[in-house]
Scaffold this active site. Structure first.
Site, PDB file in Angstrom:
ATOM      1  N   CYS A  80      36.853  37.729  54.794  1.00  0.00           N
ATOM      2  CA  CYS A  80      37.248  36.322  54.653  1.00  0.00           C
ATOM      3  C   CYS A  80      38.707  36.248  54.185  1.00  0.00           C
ATOM      4  CB  CYS A  80      36.292  35.587  53.730  1.00  0.00           C
ATOM      5  SG  CYS A  80      36.399  33.781  53.889  1.00  0.00           S
ATOM      6  N   HIS A 188      31.581  36.102  56.936  1.00  0.00           N
ATOM      7  CA  HIS A 188      30.917  36.736  55.801  1.00  0.00           C
ATOM      8  C   HIS A 188      29.772  37.608  56.315  1.00  0.00           C
ATOM      9  CE1 HIS A 188      32.834  34.570  52.429  1.00  0.00           C
ATOM     10  NE2 HIS A 188      33.008  33.625  53.330  1.00  0.00           N
ATOM     11  N   GLU A 190      27.907  39.590  54.726  1.00  0.00           N
ATOM     12  CA  GLU A 190      26.803  39.591  53.755  1.00  0.00           C
ATOM     13  C   GLU A 190      25.958  38.329  53.846  1.00  0.00           C
ATOM     14  OE1 GLU A 190      30.112  37.446  51.531  1.00  0.00           O
ATOM     15  OE2 GLU A 190      29.900  38.944  53.110  1.00  0.00           O
TER      16      GLU A 190
END
Length: 210
Positions: A80, A188, A190
């Site tokens: 990011c 992202h 995750e």
């Protein structure tokens, strides 16, 4: 495998740390260069404004440390804002120099395309289109979509450094970039379900193979 998550005061560290631990990694979350030097690879997260992040890196001298990491060809992943910091400059808030690991500048989505308004930030799930496969990304992915949340994107990039992009209202948004040992992911991983886990896992396998 030991991964050093660089804590310079501007990252959503918990979610990244947990994602790496679920993949079997030992995780160090620190700003201490000596501790980071013990890691097999480094991860640069980031949430917030580009100038603030560069200021924090300079104050902790981690900007100089990251230049050393690049020179030594150590594996580094920016996520990011962490990816955006790897570019030459940004127009966010005020013109600010970045780390310069990738060619290009960070620009704001205009919110208009061919006379039609679109939403800024670019937020939500978007298809990731792979154009250039690095060695660590050879297998077919289990899904196509990843999760983005950003108002600025990398423009005027070197197409040779582009691995994958997303189309947002006709704008080719770099999603993954790579240059030698340095990789960036604008989305992202995750928070991106099966594809996000797969991409982190493949990157880690690439680190292990080195």
């Amino acid at each position: 495998m030991k991964i050093g998550v660089i804590d310079y005061g501007m990252g959503n560290l918990f979610s990244v740390e947990q994602a790496l631990k679920r993949l079997g990694c030992e995780v160090l979350v620190t700003a201490d260069e000596n501790e980071l030097d013990t890691a097999d690879a480094l991860l640069l997260p980031g949430v917030g404004a580009f100038p603030d992040a560069m200021k924090c890196l300079a104050e902790t001298k981690l900007d100089c440390y990251l230049q050393k990491v690049k020179t030594e060809n150590r594996p580094l992943l920016g996520i990011c804002l962490g990816m955006q910091l790897l570019f030459e400059e940004s127009e966010e808030v005020a013109p600010t120099k970045g780390l310069g690991f990738f060619k290009g500048s960070i620009q704001r989505f205009s919110g208009m395309n061919e006379g039609k308004a679109y939403r800024v930030p670019h937020m939500g799930w978007n298809e990731l289109i792979v154009t250039n496969r690095p060695i660590w990304l050879q297998d077919e992915a289990p899904a196509k979509h990843v999760y983005f949340v950003h108002s600025f994107y990398a423009a005027e990039i070197d197409e040779m450094e582009l691995v994958a992009y997303a189309d947002y209202r006709g704008i080719k948004v770099p999603g993954i970039v790579a240059n030698g040992s340095v990789t960036g992911m604008q989305f992202h991983p995750e928070k991106s379900g099966a594809l996000g886990v797969y991409l982190l896992e493949q990157w880690l396998k690439g680190v292990a193979s080195c």
